[in-house]
Write an enzyme that holds these catalytic residues in place. Structure first.
Site, PDB file in Angstrom:
ATOM      1  N   TYR A  51       0.961  -1.135  -0.302  1.00  0.00           N
ATOM      2  CA  TYR A  51       0.026   0.006   0.002  1.00  0.00           C
ATOM      3  C   TYR A  51       1.051   1.259  -0.011  1.00  0.00           C
ATOM      4  O   TYR A  51       1.851   1.252   0.759  1.00  0.00           O
ATOM      5  CB  TYR A  51      -1.057  -0.083   1.236  1.00  0.00           C
ATOM      6  CG  TYR A  51      -2.270  -0.039   1.044  1.00  0.00           C
ATOM      7  CD1 TYR A  51      -2.978   1.057   0.109  1.00  0.00           C
ATOM      8  CD2 TYR A  51      -3.057  -1.379   1.273  1.00  0.00           C
ATOM      9  CE1 TYR A  51      -4.218   0.732  -0.136  1.00  0.00           C
ATOM     10  CE2 TYR A  51      -4.347  -1.393   0.607  1.00  0.00           C
ATOM     11  CZ  TYR A  51      -5.140  -0.336  -0.096  1.00  0.00           C
ATOM     12  OH  TYR A  51      -6.235  -0.547  -0.444  1.00  0.00           O
ATOM     13  N   THR A 223      -3.987   6.245 -21.597  1.00  0.00           N
ATOM     14  CA  THR A 223      -3.982   4.827 -20.883  1.00  0.00           C
ATOM     15  C   THR A 223      -2.391   4.557 -21.402  1.00  0.00           C
ATOM     16  O   THR A 223      -1.841   5.228 -22.186  1.00  0.00           O
ATOM     17  CB  THR A 223      -4.959   3.981 -21.825  1.00  0.00           C
ATOM     18  OG1 THR A 223      -4.754   4.193 -23.162  1.00  0.00           O
ATOM     19  CG2 THR A 223      -6.131   4.235 -21.322  1.00  0.00           C
TER      20      THR A 223
HETATM   21  C1  LIG Z   1      -9.467   3.544 -23.865  1.00  0.00           C
HETATM   22  C2  LIG Z   1      -9.871   5.050 -23.931  1.00  0.00           C
HETATM   23  C3  LIG Z   1     -10.140   5.410 -22.505  1.00  0.00           C
HETATM   24  C4  LIG Z   1     -10.563   4.648 -21.282  1.00  0.00           C
HETATM   25  O1  LIG Z   1      -9.670   3.781 -21.004  1.00  0.00           O
HETATM   26  P1  LIG Z   1      -9.993   2.691 -19.951  1.00  0.00           P
HETATM   27  O2  LIG Z   1      -8.563   2.255 -19.539  1.00  0.00           O
HETATM   28  O3  LIG Z   1     -10.967   1.545 -20.771  1.00  0.00           O
HETATM   29  O4  LIG Z   1     -10.701   3.153 -18.936  1.00  0.00           O
HETATM   30  C5  LIG Z   1     -10.212   7.009 -22.458  1.00  0.00           C
HETATM   31  N1  LIG Z   1     -10.293   7.694 -23.618  1.00  0.00           N
HETATM   32  C6  LIG Z   1      -9.977   7.329 -24.616  1.00  0.00           C
HETATM   33  C7  LIG Z   1      -9.857   8.203 -25.683  1.00  0.00           C
HETATM   34  C8  LIG Z   1      -9.761   5.922 -24.853  1.00  0.00           C
HETATM   35  O5  LIG Z   1      -9.589   5.469 -26.182  1.00  0.00           O
END
Ligand SMILES: *Cc1c(COP(=O)(O)O)cnc(C)c1O
Length: 420
Positions: A51, A223
């Site tokens: 943590y 991401t």
């Molecule tokens: C994939 C994506 C997200 C969200 O990502 P997650 O990890 O699936 O929550 C946000 N914005 C865009 C433009 C994306 O392509």
């Protein structure tokens, strides 16, 4: 020590089955990739036991001697790779990262502007079913029907009319270059914070194959598991100190508890890989491959939204082929070609049964495939979709079985990174 196979043979076998499936499939889903063995190794470590609420040097638990170093390495690598002053590597994934931007700069009910989901925006850019569309006041821009491209005049007019506090650019189904300077000018005029969501294109930006939002956007969200080829996670970046402070407070304690330290370590590894020359070549090849695949599909009568692609992604409107997106995606999957059905701009069909297919080249390029393989994949897609359109199920099954055999020959020649 007992291995997974001893402790839980059921899950161990399912993981092996997924490994085989990933190895044997031509993965064309543009938001996915294959991480390296090094990234996988970092993910599966004892770092998951710790943590670490807070930030390096300011934690709420003891025993951070090592974790502080790991998180700092990840941050420094993100700053160097993207050329920003601040990075937060703690968001659990892209959606919570975007929610942190709202928490940092908006109050409930404030106006946010983003691309509409059916035009290629993300749920978290203010779409109605998302918390961001329910708790904030969304204004949406789209693309022009005649060009399939964002109409910057429309974006400007909407921004000046509605005066959003936050504007998102970027999305999940945009085959064209994002004009960050134009968005920045509009955001400045409207007095809005500009967030560039580069989730899909972060790897292309890191590799120099797409312009960077740095110097234009106030905050950058990404991401780490799409073109950037890291573990499932996300980062928030900023140049300005005040923006960075607000983002850090929003991620913790605003939205999250302890960071996923095993993910942080794997993000650091992926960022190191993305800083290498190999990765620059990879990013360029992703785009070259997408253009080759787009050309092959166009020459075979597929209609592409915006007429082609500048990046890793191709959005196909199947209307001209006489097939809907979902049955096409299902038939292609049976042939070993993994895609996803998708709405196209101004789609007359429903979101669960839309007219389009969304494909991309990050994964096949990670396997080392090039333009000739892309042309072959385009030909296979055409064969399957054309057979499906004819409406003779037995004939279609035969074509699908033959193509699947040919796909297996191809995948066996291009082993996927990270897979045994
Ligand atoms: C994939 C994506 C997200 C969200 O990502 P997650 O990890 O699936 O929550 C946000 N914005 C865009 C433009 C994306 O392509």
């Amino acid at each position: 020590m007992s291995s997974l196979a001893d402790v839980d043979p059921e899950i161990a076998e399912l993981i092996r089955a997924e490994e085989r499936r990933q190895a044997d499939t031509v993965k064309l889903i543009p938001s996915e990739n294959y991480v390296s063995r090094a990234v996988l190794e970092a993910t599966g470590t004892v770092l998951t036991n710790k943590y670490s609420e807070g930030y390096a040097g300011k934690r709420y638990y003891e025993g951070q001697q090592v974790i502080d170093q790991i998180e700092t390495v990840a941050i420094e690598r993100a700053k160097a790779l993207f050329g920003v002053n601040h990075a937060n590597v703690q968001p659990y994934s892209g959606s919570p990262a975007n929610l942190a931007i709202y928490l940092a700069f908006l109050n409930p009910g404030d106006t946010v502007m983003g691309m509409g989901l059916p035009f290629g925006g993300h749920l978290t850019h203010g779409w109605s079913v998302s918390a961001t569309g329910k708790w904030f006041n969304p204004v949406r821009y789209g693309v022009r029907q005649d060009t399939g491209r964002i109409d910057m005049d429309e974006v400007r007019a909407l921004a000046l009319e509605h005066r959003p506090k936050l504007i998102f650019c970027g999305g999940t189904a945009i085959p064209r270059t994002i004009d960050f300077p134009a968005f920045a000018e509009i955001a400045r005029e409207a007095g809005a914070v500009l967030a560039a969501d580069i989730a899909h294109i972060a790897g292309l930006i890191a590799g120099g194959a797409h312009p960077s939002p740095v110097g234009h956007a106030d905050v950058i969200s990404t991401t780490t598991h799409k073109t950037l080829r890291g573990p499932r996670g996300a980062m928030l970046m900023a140049t300005d100190d005040e923006h960075a402070k607000a983002l850090n407070k929003a991620v913790f304690p605003g939205l999250q508890g302890g960071p996923h330290n095993h993910t942080t370590a794997a993000i650091a590894v992926a960022l190191r890989e993305a800083a290498g020359d190999d990765f620059k070549a990879y990013a360029r090849q992703v785009v070259t491959n997408a253009k080759a695949l787009a050309e092959e599909l166009s020459s075979r009568g597929f209609e592409l939204v915006s007429g082609g692609t500048d990046n890793h992604l191709i959005l196909i409107d199947l209307t001209s082929k006489g097939v809907a997106g979902k049955p096409a995606a299902q038939a292609l999957d049976r042939a070993g070609l993994e895609t996803n059905y998708n709405t196209v701009p101004f789609d007359p069909r429903k979101p669960f049964d839309p007219s389009g297919l969304r494909i991309g080249t990050p994964s096949v390029t990670s396997r080392g495939m090039g333009e000739s393989e892309m042309r072959q994949i385009g030909a296979w897609m055409d064969e399957v979709v054309t057979a499906l359109a004819k409406g003779d199920a037995d004939e279609a099954d035969k074509v699908i079985a033959r193509v699947h055999g040919e796909v297996s020959d191809l995948t066996s020649k291009f082993p996927a990174p990270g897979l045994a």
